[in-house]
Design a protein around this motif. Structure first.
Motif, PDB file in Angstrom:
ATOM      1  N   MET A  10     -13.649   4.660  15.321  1.00 20.19           N
ATOM      2  CA  MET A  10     -13.907   4.225  13.945  1.00 20.19           C
ATOM      3  C   MET A  10     -13.459   5.336  13.008  1.00 20.19           C
ATOM      4  O   MET A  10     -13.442   6.511  13.365  1.00 20.19           O
ATOM      5  N   SER A  11     -13.099   4.937  11.794  1.00 22.68           N
ATOM      6  CA  SER A  11     -12.716   5.962  10.816  1.00 22.68           C
ATOM      7  C   SER A  11     -13.901   6.264   9.923  1.00 22.68           C
ATOM      8  O   SER A  11     -14.678   5.388   9.569  1.00 22.68           O
ATOM      9  N   ASP A  12     -14.020   7.547   9.570  1.00 21.22           N
ATOM     10  CA  ASP A  12     -15.097   7.971   8.683  1.00 21.22           C
ATOM     11  C   ASP A  12     -14.662   7.741   7.231  1.00 21.22           C
ATOM     12  O   ASP A  12     -13.535   7.316   6.971  1.00 21.22           O
ATOM     13  N   PRO A  13     -15.537   8.021   6.238  1.00 21.22           N
ATOM     14  CA  PRO A  13     -15.199   7.763   4.837  1.00 21.22           C
ATOM     15  C   PRO A  13     -13.949   8.496   4.347  1.00 21.22           C
ATOM     16  O   PRO A  13     -13.275   8.047   3.421  1.00 21.22           O
ATOM     17  N   VAL A  14     -13.614   9.594   4.990  1.00 21.45           N
ATOM     18  CA  VAL A  14     -12.436  10.362   4.569  1.00 21.45           C
ATOM     19  C   VAL A  14     -11.166   9.814   5.216  1.00 21.45           C
ATOM     20  O   VAL A  14     -10.065  10.098   4.777  1.00 21.45           O
ATOM     21  N   GLY A  15     -11.295   9.019   6.277  1.00 28.06           N
ATOM     22  CA  GLY A  15     -10.144   8.462   6.961  1.00 28.06           C
ATOM     23  C   GLY A  15      -9.877   9.078   8.327  1.00 28.06           C
ATOM     24  O   GLY A  15      -8.925   8.683   9.002  1.00 28.06           O
ATOM     25  N   ASN A  16     -10.694  10.049   8.730  1.00 27.90           N
ATOM     26  CA  ASN A  16     -10.536  10.642  10.052  1.00 27.90           C
ATOM     27  C   ASN A  16     -11.048   9.673  11.121  1.00 27.90           C
ATOM     28  O   ASN A  16     -12.114   9.089  10.971  1.00 27.90           O
ATOM     29  N   VAL A  17     -10.298   9.521  12.194  1.00 30.26           N
ATOM     30  CA  VAL A  17     -10.709   8.638  13.272  1.00 30.26           C
ATOM     31  C   VAL A  17     -11.642   9.397  14.209  1.00 30.26           C
ATOM     32  O   VAL A  17     -11.340  10.508  14.640  1.00 30.26           O
ATOM     33  N   ARG A  18     -12.790   8.783  14.481  1.00 28.30           N
ATOM     34  CA  ARG A  18     -13.808   9.408  15.321  1.00 28.30           C
ATOM     35  C   ARG A  18     -14.155   8.483  16.479  1.00 28.30           C
ATOM     36  O   ARG A  18     -14.106   7.274  16.357  1.00 28.30           O
ATOM     37  N   HIS A  19     -14.550   9.084  17.596  1.00 22.40           N
ATOM     38  CA  HIS A  19     -15.037   8.327  18.739  1.00 22.40           C
ATOM     39  C   HIS A  19     -16.546   8.173  18.530  1.00 22.40           C
ATOM     40  O   HIS A  19     -17.278   9.160  18.519  1.00 22.40           O
ATOM     41  N   CYS A  20     -17.028   6.942  18.358  1.00 25.05           N
ATOM     42  CA  CYS A  20     -18.437   6.694  18.042  1.00 25.05           C
ATOM     43  C   CYS A  20     -19.152   6.022  19.208  1.00 25.05           C
ATOM     44  O   CYS A  20     -18.587   5.180  19.895  1.00 25.05           O
ATOM     45  N   PHE A  21     -20.406   6.400  19.395  1.00 21.16           N
ATOM     46  CA  PHE A  21     -21.248   5.829  20.432  1.00 21.16           C
ATOM     47  C   PHE A  21     -22.462   5.208  19.760  1.00 21.16           C
ATOM     48  O   PHE A  21     -23.231   5.892  19.096  1.00 21.16           O
ATOM     49  N   THR A  22     -22.619   3.924  19.923  1.00 25.91           N
ATOM     50  CA  THR A  22     -23.717   3.211  19.297  1.00 25.91           C
ATOM     51  C   THR A  22     -24.851   3.044  20.303  1.00 25.91           C
ATOM     52  O   THR A  22     -24.636   2.482  21.375  1.00 25.91           O
ATOM     53  N   PRO A  23     -26.042   3.516  19.989  1.00 23.55           N
ATOM     54  CA  PRO A  23     -27.162   3.312  20.926  1.00 23.55           C
ATOM     55  C   PRO A  23     -27.647   1.867  20.872  1.00 23.55           C
ATOM     56  O   PRO A  23     -27.574   1.222  19.832  1.00 23.55           O
ATOM     57  N   LEU A  24     -28.098   1.374  21.986  1.00 25.01           N
ATOM     58  CA  LEU A  24     -28.703   0.048  22.042  1.00 25.01           C
ATOM     59  C   LEU A  24     -30.204   0.258  21.881  1.00 25.01           C
ATOM     60  O   LEU A  24     -30.905   0.612  22.822  1.00 25.01           O
ATOM     61  N   ALA A  25     -30.693   0.087  20.657  1.00 24.58           N
ATOM     62  CA  ALA A  25     -32.083   0.392  20.344  1.00 24.58           C
ATOM     63  C   ALA A  25     -33.003  -0.807  20.515  1.00 24.58           C
ATOM     64  O   ALA A  25     -34.125  -0.663  20.985  1.00 24.58           O
ATOM     65  N   ALA A  26     -32.533  -1.995  20.133  1.00 24.41           N
ATOM     66  CA  ALA A  26     -33.376  -3.186  20.231  1.00 24.41           C
ATOM     67  C   ALA A  26     -32.510  -4.428  20.345  1.00 24.41           C
ATOM     68  O   ALA A  26     -31.449  -4.510  19.735  1.00 24.41           O
ATOM     69  N   TYR A  27     -32.968  -5.371  21.127  1.00 24.20           N
ATOM     70  CA  TYR A  27     -32.301  -6.644  21.329  1.00 24.20           C
ATOM     71  C   TYR A  27     -33.410  -7.684  21.283  1.00 24.20           C
ATOM     72  O   TYR A  27     -34.219  -7.777  22.194  1.00 24.20           O
TER      73      TYR A  27
END
Length: 162
Positions: A10-27
């Motif tokens: 995903m890209s951050d607000p500045v435009g840098n591409v970052r590798h993001c890890f989303t936790p699975l908190a609730a389903y």
């Protein structure tokens, strides 16, 4: 797939591409969906290792952790493509036949933690299936209707006599 590969780019607000890890908190789930996601059969708790024969026990059974479920899946030596034999092997552990849960490589994902019951459904079901049926058996429908009819209306709310 390794846990490090689960993240997305995903890209951050500045435009840098970052590798993001989303936790699975609730389903948020109802009971059949919780059982499906926890990889267990009907009449088996998706949150603990209890089966329907143990639901009335006076103590809480150990949590159904991802490690328990994955160990049980790893103990099954039958090829998942041999459906009948695989489902029979799953029956020993009260598993539903899913051989690779979506959360298997998700870091910190544990069904006993991230599965959240849909509360209004559960509370309604608890009241209708247990409390109301008990009251009807004890006092009867006519008496219960009478007792509700003599309750004083709540002041400050719109109230109609039915």
């Amino acid at each position: 797939m390794k846990a490090a590969e689960v993240g997305i780019m995903m890209s951050d607000p500045v435009g840098n591409v970052r590798h993001c890890f989303t936790p699975l908190a609730a389903y948020i789930v109802d009971t059949p969906e919780a059982a499906m996601l926890a990889c267990v059969r009907r009449k088996t708790s998706p949150f603990t290792i209890a089966s329907y024969l143990q639901f009335g026990d006076s103590f809480r059974h150990p949590a159904r952790t991802c490690s328990i479920t994955l160990d049980q899946l790893n103990n099954i030596t039958v090829d998942p493509n041999e459906l009948e034999a695989y489902f029979n092997a799953c029956a020993e552990y009260r598993l539903n036949g899913v051989h690779s849960p979506f959360w298997v490589d998700w870091p910190l994902a544990d069904p006993s933690v991230f599965l959240m019951p849909e509360l209004l459904h559960h509370w309604h079901k608890e009241f209708w299936d247990h409390d109301l049926q008990w009251c009807l058996a004890v006092v009867g429908a006519q008496e219960l209707d009478f007792r509700f009819s003599i309750l004083q209306p709540i002041t400050g709310y719109c109230y109609e006599l039915g």
